[in-house]
Design a protein around this motif. Structure first.
Motif, PDB file in Angstrom:
ATOM      1  N   ARG A 156      43.725  34.364  24.948  1.00 53.36           N
ATOM      2  CA  ARG A 156      44.764  35.201  25.562  1.00 53.36           C
ATOM      3  C   ARG A 156      46.109  34.468  25.589  1.00 53.36           C
ATOM      4  N   ILE A 173      37.887  33.074  40.441  1.00 54.31           N
ATOM      5  CA  ILE A 173      37.240  34.335  40.061  1.00 54.31           C
ATOM      6  C   ILE A 173      36.639  34.995  41.304  1.00 54.31           C
ATOM      7  N   ASN A 174      36.002  34.172  42.141  1.00 47.83           N
ATOM      8  CA  ASN A 174      35.397  34.713  43.365  1.00 47.83           C
ATOM      9  C   ASN A 174      36.456  35.334  44.290  1.00 47.83           C
ATOM     10  N   PHE A 188      37.534  38.530  42.778  1.00 48.66           N
ATOM     11  CA  PHE A 188      36.507  39.562  42.921  1.00 48.66           C
ATOM     12  C   PHE A 188      36.516  40.148  44.327  1.00 48.66           C
ATOM     13  N   ARG A 189      36.635  39.272  45.340  1.00 54.30           N
ATOM     14  CA  ARG A 189      36.646  39.768  46.725  1.00 54.30           C
ATOM     15  C   ARG A 189      37.929  40.552  47.015  1.00 54.30           C
ATOM     16  N   LEU A 208      34.274  43.164  39.128  1.00 51.31           N
ATOM     17  CA  LEU A 208      34.080  41.893  38.427  1.00 51.31           C
ATOM     18  C   LEU A 208      34.941  41.780  37.162  1.00 51.31           C
ATOM     19  N   ALA A 263      41.913  36.648  37.157  1.00 50.75           N
ATOM     20  CA  ALA A 263      41.765  35.191  37.260  1.00 50.75           C
ATOM     21  C   ALA A 263      42.427  34.549  36.035  1.00 50.75           C
ATOM     22  N   SER A 316      31.064  32.686  37.204  1.00 51.08           N
ATOM     23  CA  SER A 316      32.148  32.823  36.229  1.00 51.08           C
ATOM     24  C   SER A 316      31.526  32.931  34.832  1.00 51.08           C
ATOM     25  N   PRO A 317      32.072  33.785  33.990  1.00 50.31           N
ATOM     26  CA  PRO A 317      31.492  33.952  32.655  1.00 50.31           C
ATOM     27  C   PRO A 317      31.586  32.656  31.852  1.00 50.31           C
ATOM     28  N   GLY A 358      35.735  28.986  39.148  1.00 49.24           N
ATOM     29  CA  GLY A 358      34.726  29.644  39.981  1.00 49.24           C
ATOM     30  C   GLY A 358      35.339  30.214  41.251  1.00 49.24           C
ATOM     31  N   PHE A 406      34.734  31.916  29.785  1.00 51.70           N
ATOM     32  CA  PHE A 406      36.008  32.161  30.490  1.00 51.70           C
ATOM     33  C   PHE A 406      37.152  31.348  29.882  1.00 51.70           C
ATOM     34  N   ARG A 412      38.142  32.523  26.338  1.00 49.54           N
ATOM     35  CA  ARG A 412      38.908  33.786  26.391  1.00 49.54           C
ATOM     36  C   ARG A 412      40.317  33.555  26.920  1.00 49.54           C
ATOM     37  N   SER A 468      28.598  33.856  45.795  1.00 49.39           N
ATOM     38  CA  SER A 468      29.755  33.756  44.888  1.00 49.39           C
ATOM     39  C   SER A 468      29.378  34.384  43.554  1.00 49.39           C
ATOM     40  N   VAL A 469      30.352  35.023  42.937  1.00 54.80           N
ATOM     41  CA  VAL A 469      30.066  35.590  41.617  1.00 54.80           C
ATOM     42  C   VAL A 469      30.122  34.472  40.580  1.00 54.80           C
ATOM     43  N   ASN A 502      37.803  38.904  36.548  1.00 56.53           N
ATOM     44  CA  ASN A 502      37.940  37.981  35.418  1.00 56.53           C
ATOM     45  C   ASN A 502      39.315  38.101  34.784  1.00 56.53           C
ATOM     46  N   ASP A 503      39.747  39.338  34.645  1.00 53.83           N
ATOM     47  CA  ASP A 503      41.044  39.601  34.027  1.00 53.83           C
ATOM     48  C   ASP A 503      42.179  38.965  34.823  1.00 53.83           C
TER      49      ASP A 503
END
Lengths: 203, 323
Positions: free
Chosen positions: B70, A42-43, A46-47, A52, A59, B59-60, A39, B63, B66, B56-57, A56-57
């Motif tokens: 990968r 990723i945050n 993103f910042r 987004l 992260a 997380s999928p 979490g 995650f 995936r 905060s975004v 994710n990529d």
């Protein structure tokens, strides 16, 4: 503040135990580490990157690098500091890469002013104020992110780690591998720049 | 104003509570009296608050899955890379050698066969110098003919012929001297006379004295032991003989040119090479070629027809003396 430090210490100890387990051959321990930190990573991504999908990529890229280096990781620094460092460097590399800069140059700026660029007139006859509020929040968040993205990668990482992730000067200095004086001056300049860019929404 | 600048530089740390009590009291006493700095502080505080309120975004949910996918694909790629390139010590040199071999093979496949044939190759490569000398007959003459297209006047030998001929024909006559040219002392005078006559005779009359020169076959018939004996002469004598031998060959060539109805219009010479520029009727070119061939064994020969409309044509005969 003291409670927070105690919680941090507990988290750190758990991380250390998982790292040791992984180094002892227990691959599942890495999954636990990912779950605990995904979490925040990723945050942070993103910042740093402002997108987004890219967050994710990158992260994931951060965790792959961590997985490859965890066998050699010595527990003289905390795992989270080490992981943050990998994430910040991965994002900074992305920001300075030719591919990213080229993409940035060629992307049309559709979010410049959503109210003007949207050809469909907005119909907000509903007396319920929530959709409007929601849209305002989104627009505000987009403006703030745009202001962050206008900072240099170094200033960006420091201000995100301090004002969004809430880390101490000491932790930030350890992550970016600079002394605290440098961190403080970078942070001060970053805040000054943001103050200028966010002036319309601060009032 | 300077005080304000200093204070503003510290406001960020003041907000974070990172200053000691003395610095804090200094800043606070300034703030109490300076409204501009108070405004600055409140703006900075607003920035920090705004950043702190950012959500905060999420997380999928997939995650981790995936990430595992990968990592699996990455490890497959890594395995392939490892298999292809590692250990570097062995595989890189092997790959380099293979690439070089493929390059050489491609070069031979793609190079036209014609281009690979040497113009003259009296001996295959790899034969030692000693073996070559042993197999050389007492006197070997090689004729090489090349046809060059376009006006060509190397070293200023040729007069300007661009308005008269379209191409320059060149016959290269290679004479392997061996020790044959160190003729007997008794022949010296004859050669000398022949040479003088060549130099004094006007071009049109060149044929006469040259016809009087001893036939080449006679020289060829000279016995080898005698030659060896002559080779022991002192260096100066050898040089004189060599020079005279070369002049004799040149005189013979001039004789052949005149015989077929041509004329010598220019010449130049260096130590190992003599060049004769001659003008001959176009249809006599073949005869000149055959005539010069008869001076020795032909090694290679261009079968290309004469590509020129000029008549007469100018031909350059290069006599190259080889050791």
């Amino acid at each position: 503040m003291e409670d927070r430090n105690v919680a941090k210490d507990a988290d750190s100890r758990q991380d250390d135990a998982l790292v040791r387990a992984f180094q002892g051959g227990e691959q599942k321990a890495f999954d636990a580490l990912v779950k605990r930190h995904q979490g925040r990573i990723i945050n942070l991504c993103f910042r740093m990157l402002g997108d987004l999908d890219e967050a994710n990529d990158f992260a994931q890229e951060t965790f792959i690098k961590a997985f490859n280096g965890l066998g050699r990781f010595r527990l003289d620094a905390s795992f989270s500091t080490w992981l943050y460092r990998i994430a910040v460097n991965t994002c900074k590399n992305r920001l300075t890469s030719l591919a990213y800069r080229f993409r940035k140059k060629t992307l049309p700026i559709v979010e410049e002013n959503p109210m003007e660029t949207n050809s469909e007139p907005l119909h907000l006859e509903d007396s319920n104020p929530l959709p409007l509020k929601c849209m305002e929040d989104k627009e505000r968040a987009a403006r703030i992110q745009k202001a962050i993205s206008s900072l240099s990668p170094d200033q960006r990482s420091v201000v995100i780690l301090r004002d969004i992730e809430g880390l101490s000067y000491e932790e930030i200095a350890a992550i970016v591998r600079q002394n605290q004086g440098t961190v403080k001056s970078r942070l001060s300049r970053a805040r000054q720049a943001l103050k200028e860019r966010l002036r319309p929404i601060l009032i | 104003m300077n005080a304000c600048l200093e204070i503003r530089e510290r406001l960020s740390e003041y907000l974070d509570g990172a200053l000691d009590s003395e610095e804090v009291s200094g800043i606070e006493s300034h703030l109490a009296s300076c409204s501009a700095c108070r405004e600055e502080l409140s703006s900075l505080r607003a920035v920090c608050e705004v950043l702190g309120t950012l959500k905060s975004v999420d997380s999928p949910p997939d995650f981790l899955n995936r990430l595992r996918e990968r990592m699996t694909s990455r490890s497959f790629f890594k395995r392939v890379t490892r298999w292809l390139f590692f250990p570097l010590k062995i595989k890189l040199p092997l790959e380099f050698v293979t690439a070089a071999a493929v390059g050489v093979l491609l070069f031979f496949i793609l190079t036209p066969q014609q281009a690979m044939k040497p113009v003259t190759a009296p001996f295959p490569k790899g034969v030692s110098e000693k073996a070559r000398k042993a197999s050389v007959p007492a006197r070997t003459k090689e004729i090489r003919e090349t046809v060059r297209v376009g006006a060509d006047t190397p070293g200023g030998i040729l007069p300007d012929t661009s308005d008269k001929t379209e191409s320059l024909l060149e016959i290269v006559l290679e004479i392997r001297t061996g020790s044959v040219l160190y003729r007997k002392a008794s022949e010296k005078e004859a050669i000398k006379t022949e040479q003088q006559q060549v130099r004094q005779t006007p071009r049109a009359d060149l044929a006469k004295p040259l016809e009087a020169a001893p036939p080449f076959a006679e020289e060829k018939a000279a016995p080898a032991p005698e030659i060896k004996k002559d080779a022991k002469d002192d260096a100066a004598d050898k040089a004189t003989h060599l020079f005279q031998g070369q002049e004799s060959v040149k005189a013979r060539v001039i004789g052949r040119i005149v015989q077929i109805g041509g004329e010598v219009i220019g010449s130049s010479e260096e130590r190992e090479e003599k060049v004769l520029i001659c003008r001959i009727p176009k249809d006599a070119f073949g005869r000149l070629r055959e005539s010069l061939e008869s001076l020795g064994d032909r090694v290679s020969f261009s079968k290309e027809p004469l590509q020129t409309t000029a008549d007469p044509v100018e031909v350059r005969v290069r006599i190259v003396f080889l050791e």
